[in-house]
Design an enzyme around this catalytic site. Structure first.
Site, PDB file in Angstrom:
ATOM      1  N   ASN A 127     -10.423  -2.711   2.495  1.00 53.47           N
ATOM      2  CA  ASN A 127     -10.084  -2.740   1.075  1.00 53.47           C
ATOM      3  C   ASN A 127     -11.335  -2.519   0.238  1.00 53.47           C
ATOM      4  O   ASN A 127     -12.439  -2.504   0.774  1.00 53.47           O
ATOM      5  CB  ASN A 127      -9.501  -4.112   0.703  1.00 53.47           C
ATOM      6  CG  ASN A 127      -8.011  -4.224   1.025  1.00 53.47           C
ATOM      7  OD1 ASN A 127      -7.340  -3.228   1.269  1.00 53.47           O
ATOM      8  ND2 ASN A 127      -7.513  -5.431   1.022  1.00 53.47           N
ATOM      9  N   HIS A 147      -3.867   1.103  12.141  1.00 50.41           N
ATOM     10  CA  HIS A 147      -3.592  -0.133  12.884  1.00 50.41           C
ATOM     11  C   HIS A 147      -4.918  -0.802  13.223  1.00 50.41           C
ATOM     12  O   HIS A 147      -5.773  -0.181  13.864  1.00 50.41           O
ATOM     13  CB  HIS A 147      -2.818   0.232  14.158  1.00 50.41           C
ATOM     14  CG  HIS A 147      -2.363  -0.941  14.958  1.00 50.41           C
ATOM     15  ND1 HIS A 147      -2.393  -2.230  14.490  1.00 50.41           N
ATOM     16  CD2 HIS A 147      -1.849  -1.022  16.215  1.00 50.41           C
ATOM     17  CE1 HIS A 147      -1.919  -3.041  15.422  1.00 50.41           C
ATOM     18  NE2 HIS A 147      -1.594  -2.337  16.478  1.00 50.41           N
ATOM     19  N   HIS A 204       0.828  -1.217   0.000  1.00 49.75           N
ATOM     20  CA  HIS A 204       0.000   0.000   0.000  1.00 49.75           C
ATOM     21  C   HIS A 204       0.864   1.270   0.000  1.00 49.75           C
ATOM     22  O   HIS A 204       0.524   2.259   0.642  1.00 49.75           O
ATOM     23  CB  HIS A 204      -0.942   0.036   1.212  1.00 49.75           C
ATOM     24  CG  HIS A 204      -1.965  -1.055   1.221  1.00 49.75           C
ATOM     25  ND1 HIS A 204      -3.235  -0.882   0.754  1.00 49.75           N
ATOM     26  CD2 HIS A 204      -1.897  -2.350   1.641  1.00 49.75           C
ATOM     27  CE1 HIS A 204      -3.926  -2.021   0.905  1.00 49.75           C
ATOM     28  NE2 HIS A 204      -3.123  -2.919   1.419  1.00 49.75           N
TER      29      HIS A 204
HETATM   30 FE1  HDE Z   1      -2.633  -4.795   5.414  1.00 43.79          FE
HETATM   31  N1  HDE Z   1      -0.806  -4.028   5.890  1.00 43.79           N
HETATM   32  N2  HDE Z   1      -2.014  -6.605   6.007  1.00 43.79           N
HETATM   33  N3  HDE Z   1      -4.380  -5.610   4.789  1.00 43.79           N
HETATM   34  N4  HDE Z   1      -3.249  -3.020   4.786  1.00 43.79           N
HETATM   35  C1  HDE Z   1      -0.417  -2.751   5.721  1.00 43.79           C
HETATM   36  O1  HDE Z   1       0.710  -1.462   7.330  1.00 43.79           O
HETATM   37  C2  HDE Z   1      -0.920  -6.854   6.741  1.00 43.79           C
HETATM   38  C3  HDE Z   1      -4.764  -6.913   4.904  1.00 43.79           C
HETATM   39  C4  HDE Z   1      -4.498  -2.678   4.370  1.00 43.79           C
HETATM   40  O2  HDE Z   1      -3.222   3.526   3.987  1.00 43.79           O
HETATM   41  C5  HDE Z   1       0.906  -2.454   6.350  1.00 43.79           C
HETATM   42  O3  HDE Z   1       1.173   0.701   7.745  1.00 43.79           O
HETATM   43  C6  HDE Z   1      -0.876  -8.251   7.106  1.00 43.79           C
HETATM   44  C7  HDE Z   1      -6.165  -7.079   4.703  1.00 43.79           C
HETATM   45  C8  HDE Z   1      -4.551  -1.292   4.018  1.00 43.79           C
HETATM   46  O4  HDE Z   1      -1.615   3.317   5.457  1.00 43.79           O
HETATM   47  C9  HDE Z   1       1.268  -3.778   7.020  1.00 43.79           C
HETATM   48  C10 HDE Z   1      -1.982  -8.825   6.541  1.00 43.79           C
HETATM   49  C11 HDE Z   1      -6.625  -5.816   4.433  1.00 43.79           C
HETATM   50  C12 HDE Z   1      -3.269  -0.801   4.253  1.00 43.79           C
HETATM   51  C13 HDE Z   1       0.111  -4.666   6.641  1.00 43.79           C
HETATM   52  C14 HDE Z   1      -2.695  -7.788   5.864  1.00 43.79           C
HETATM   53  C15 HDE Z   1      -5.504  -4.927   4.490  1.00 43.79           C
HETATM   54  C16 HDE Z   1      -2.482  -1.901   4.735  1.00 43.79           C
HETATM   55  C17 HDE Z   1       1.909  -1.831   5.417  1.00 43.79           C
HETATM   56  C18 HDE Z   1      -2.402 -10.273   6.578  1.00 43.79           C
HETATM   57  C19 HDE Z   1      -8.055  -5.382   4.106  1.00 43.79           C
HETATM   58  C20 HDE Z   1      -2.781   0.599   4.007  1.00 43.79           C
HETATM   59  C21 HDE Z   1       2.079  -0.394   5.869  1.00 43.79           C
HETATM   60  C22 HDE Z   1      -2.541 -10.796   7.879  1.00 43.79           C
HETATM   61  C23 HDE Z   1      -9.003  -5.666   5.133  1.00 43.79           C
HETATM   62  C24 HDE Z   1      -3.032   1.492   5.169  1.00 43.79           C
HETATM   63  C25 HDE Z   1       1.284  -0.279   7.058  1.00 43.79           C
HETATM   64  C26 HDE Z   1      -2.583   2.902   4.853  1.00 43.79           C
HETATM   65  C27 HDE Z   1      -1.145  -1.795   5.121  1.00 43.79           C
HETATM   66  C28 HDE Z   1       0.044  -5.930   7.064  1.00 43.79           C
HETATM   67  C29 HDE Z   1      -3.873  -8.035   5.131  1.00 43.79           C
HETATM   68  C30 HDE Z   1      -5.644  -3.522   4.246  1.00 43.79           C
HETATM   69  C31 HDE Z   1       2.625  -4.328   6.698  1.00 43.79           C
HETATM   70  C32 HDE Z   1       0.209  -8.918   7.920  1.00 43.79           C
HETATM   71  C33 HDE Z   1      -6.974  -8.375   4.795  1.00 43.79           C
HETATM   72  C34 HDE Z   1      -5.757  -0.520   3.498  1.00 43.79           C
HETATM   73  O5  HDE Z   1       1.341  -3.651   8.397  1.00 43.79           O
END
Ligand code: HDE
Length: 700
Positions: free
Chosen positions: A144, A335, A71
């Site tokens: 999402n 978070h 992202h």
């Molecule tokens: Fe994320 N995801 N994600 N994700 N995600 C990040 O956090 C992660 C998942 C989503 O505009 C990271 O600050 C794991 C689902 C958005 O700043 C990180 C898993 C959904 C954004 C991270 C998922 C999301 C992130 C990268 C699986 C939809 C952007 C930078 C367990 C429900 C937020 C950050 C923004 C961002 C981890 C799966 C949505 C690495 C480990 C499911 C919208 O922490």
């Protein structure tokens, strides 16, 4: 935003800045000169004692922070949320109680795969993350634009992300999913299939962030004052409806305007056209936890809306652009574990992993534990902790820093049982320590099939063509074949159509999940047409010298009155001379734009103008592209002559002055002079319909 408006803002900012005045160093010492370094003589070496030079360069050298691991590319905006009525029956969350209370929000939209500098209109999931600054602390709904995810357990997230990101040897492709490692992963992991169906659909190429649904994805838990829990899934529905691009157009946009989606969001907010979403919830009583043929804890599954309706509970409006991209959009830290009393988690293994990962990533990305003090992350609720020190601490804490204390008058004291504190839902848990997926997570095909069966015919065509494009870019034929084999478990026709396009053996099929031929109409883009208005639709009017000015003016005024943004486009910038001899202002020069940047095109007539348009290959291409991408196309007066050769047989065009013909989004009236009411009505209707897929020769 226009240059004038930007300049105004710069001036306002200067006037408001209490520090406005001469340039200084970081220490506040006035700087006399910043263009030449201090040197020993005009051609001599730079001197170490030039503290201004050293400070300036050192700060510059440290300007970058790591981009988000996923992202990375995004756009953000501020706004507010207000509930329609009290949700006290289900949750005690303060921001969901009182319709008269507006809660400030910051939203960040993003793509997932590409780096910070990649293009907007790639085929990808879009992030839709909302920070609610509630009176009880910050609540982050980090969702999402798809309601399902690619994997079921967060421990696979690094594998999935490694597979979808550029390949490790070449660092290619940028921003794209069409490559071997992703499809290798997909073909070996059937749990990805449902989300892959969404990724191959037009949902993965939204027309605008303002025209995109959002989903919390996981099943969360509402908890009311009495401590009763209710399972909840969150939905954002855009007021303007859900609309998408076609792939051909999306690819061209990547070059014509890599900022296509974020510019659209920014411009709409600057123009006072504030985007709006309705927040809805699907509520499932705890006693119904096992009432479904899938597991509520499985993030690769939806609850079909026909089974549990989405109940609207409030609306969100985005009405302010950030002042500084880095300070706000880049430094915002979401978070999933930022919850408020009344909202809790479930044991969804993907959610549990996320609750670890977001804080962890922010500690490195934002350089230490004090990122919550950055203005965009700061709660409006008072913050009193015993956390101290660390990099970039900007608060000057006083008093003691441990609990319990008597020397600091016991402050800050815990709230205890006074009802305001967060208390975790007392779910009973009992189990052996095992690494094993629940059998209730094993059906990977039924909902992928449900999605397929819920699509309109044109959506199915787009999905097949997306699979053909993506797999056609995969070099390993075995991976193509294995993916097609997986698709036979979703739908035979889909698998066979894809196989024919990518040169692998056409499978017999017959492996679909038999009892699941049902459809969920809410999954089709057709279910979200919007409010029927043409507000903020971008309409190009092609003009040249000699154009019928009365026509342009009348149509422009009528469409603008409906809220559309109408731009006059001519071969060169400046002015054109109308047939009446008057000068008319041009908005854009043809070489700087393209049909893919507009929602509709209109060709007016004119005794001199029209033949010139007809002979300009760029103008003809403009009209042809708009037609082939399914967009509304209109022509008036002799402009109809420009349209006729572009429009294939099977689409009716008016040949008779005064008779308006509207056929499959092509609206024509050969009458000269001001546009009639009927033409305006029909053209407006065609624009409101957004796209016209059934016409011949649409290029997807
Ligand atoms: Fe994320 N995801 N994600 N994700 N995600 C990040 O956090 C992660 C998942 C989503 O505009 C990271 O600050 C794991 C689902 C958005 O700043 C990180 C898993 C959904 C954004 C991270 C998922 C999301 C992130 C990268 C699986 C939809 C952007 C930078 C367990 C429900 C937020 C950050 C923004 C961002 C981890 C799966 C949505 C690495 C480990 C499911 C919208 O922490």
């Amino acid at each position: 935003m226009t240059t004038d408006r930007k300049q105004e803002q710069r001036e306002e900012a200067r006037a408001e800045d209490p520090a406005s005045g001469p340039l200084t160093t970081d220490q506040g010492v006035a700087v006399d000169h910043t263009d030449d370094s201090l040197a020993a003589g005009e051609r001599g070496p730079t001197l170490m004692e030039d503290f201004h030079f050293r400070e300036k360069l050192t700060h510059f050298d440290h300007e970058r922070i790591p981009e988000r691991v996923v992202h990375a590319r995004g756009a953000g905006a501020y706004g507010y949320f207000e509930p329609y009525e009290s949700c006290a029956e289900f949750t005690r969350a303060a921001f969901l109680q009182d319709p008269s209370v507006r809660t400030p929000v910051f939203v960040r939209f993003s793509t997932v795969q590409g780096p910070k500098g990649s293009a907007d209109t790639v085929r990808d999931v879009r992030g839709f993350a909302t920070k609610f600054y509630t009176s009880e602390g910050n609540y982050d709904l980090v969702g999402n634009n798809f309601p399902v995810f690619f994997i079921q357990d967060g421990i696979k997230f690094p594998d999935f992300v490694h597979a979808v990101k550029p390949e490790p040897d070449t660092d290619m492709p940028t921003g794209a999913s069409a490559h071997d490692t992703l499809w290798d992963f997909v073909s070996l992991q059937p749990e990805t299939l449902h989300a892959i169906m969404w990724l191959m659909s037009d949902r993965a190429i939204p027309r605008s962030y303002r025209m995109m649904q959002g989903f919390g994805v996981h099943t969360f838990r509402f908890v009311n004052e009495a401590g009763r829990g209710t399972f909840v899934k969150f939905h954002w529905k855009p007021k303007l409806g859900a609309h998408s691009l076609v792939w051909d157009e999306a690819q061209e946009c990547q070059g014509r305007d890599p900022d296509f989606n974020r510019r659209d969001l920014w411009d709409a907010i600057e123009a006072g056209e504030y985007p709006e979403w309705e927040l809805g919830v699907q509520l499932v009583p705890e006693e119904d936890e096992f009432a479904f043929d899938f597991d509520l804890l499985d993030a690769t599954k939806i609850i079909p809306e026909e089974q549990v309706p989405v109940r609207p509970i409030g609306r969100m409006v985005l009405n302010r652009n950030p002042d500084n991209f880095f300070a706000e959009t880049e430094q915002v830290a979401f978070h999933t574990a930022n919850v408020v009393p009344g909202i809790d988690f479930t044991n969804d293994p993907l959610l549990q992993a996320r609750n670890f990962s977001y804080l962890d990533t922010q500690l490195i990305r934002l350089g230490g534990p004090n990122f919550t003090q950055i203005p965009v992350n700061r709660p409006i609720a008072p913050v009193r902790t015993n956390q101290r020190d660390g990099y970039h601490q900007s608060r000057i804490h006083r008093g003691t820093n441990y609990s319990e204390n008597s020397l600091g008058a016991g402050c800050p004291a815990v709230s205890g049982a006074d009802g305001h504190a967060y208390t975790h839902y007392a779910e009973r848990v009992d189990g052996a320590k095992i690494r094993r997926r629940s059998p209730s997570f094993q059906d990977h095909y039924s909902q992928a099939a449900l999605f397929w069966h819920s699509m309109a015919d044109w959506e199915k065509e787009h999905i097949v063509s997306a699979f053909r494009f993506e797999l056609g870019k995969v070099n390993a034929l075995a991976v193509r074949a294995r993916t097609v084999e997986e698709l036979t478990h979703v739908n035979t026709e889909l698998a066979q159509e894809v196989a024919r396009g990518v040169g692998v053996p056409v499978p017999d099929g017959g492996q679909e999940p038999g009892p699941h031929k049902s459809a969920s109409p809410a999954l089709s883009l057709e279910a979200l047409p919007g409010d029927g208005s043409i507000r903020t639709r971008q309409i190009a009017v092609l003009v040249t010298d000699g154009v019928d000015a009365a026509q342009v003016t009348s149509v422009r005024e009528a469409l603008a009155a409906e809220g559309a943004i109408v731009e006059a486009i001519a071969p060169t910038d400046g002015e054109v001379t109308g047939a009446d001899g008057e000068k008319y202002q041009v908005d854009r020069a043809l070489p700087t734009v393209a049909a893919v940047l507009y929602d509709a095109v209109l060709v007016p007539g004119g005794p001199v103008g029209t033949p010139a348009v007809a002979q300009d290959p760029d103008a003809v291409r403009f009209v042809r592209d708009a037609y082939r991408h399914g967009k509304p196309v209109g022509a008036l007066g002799s402009g109809v002559g420009v349209l006729t050769p572009v429009v294939p047989d099977g689409v009716r065009v008016s040949a008779q002055t005064g008779s308006v013909v509207a056929d499959q989004g092509v609206v024509t009236d050969p009458a000269p002079g001001a546009a009639g009411e009927e033409f305006v009505r029909e053209f407006t209707r065609a624009v409101a319909a957004h796209r016209h897929w059934d016409r011949p020769q649409v290029r997807i």
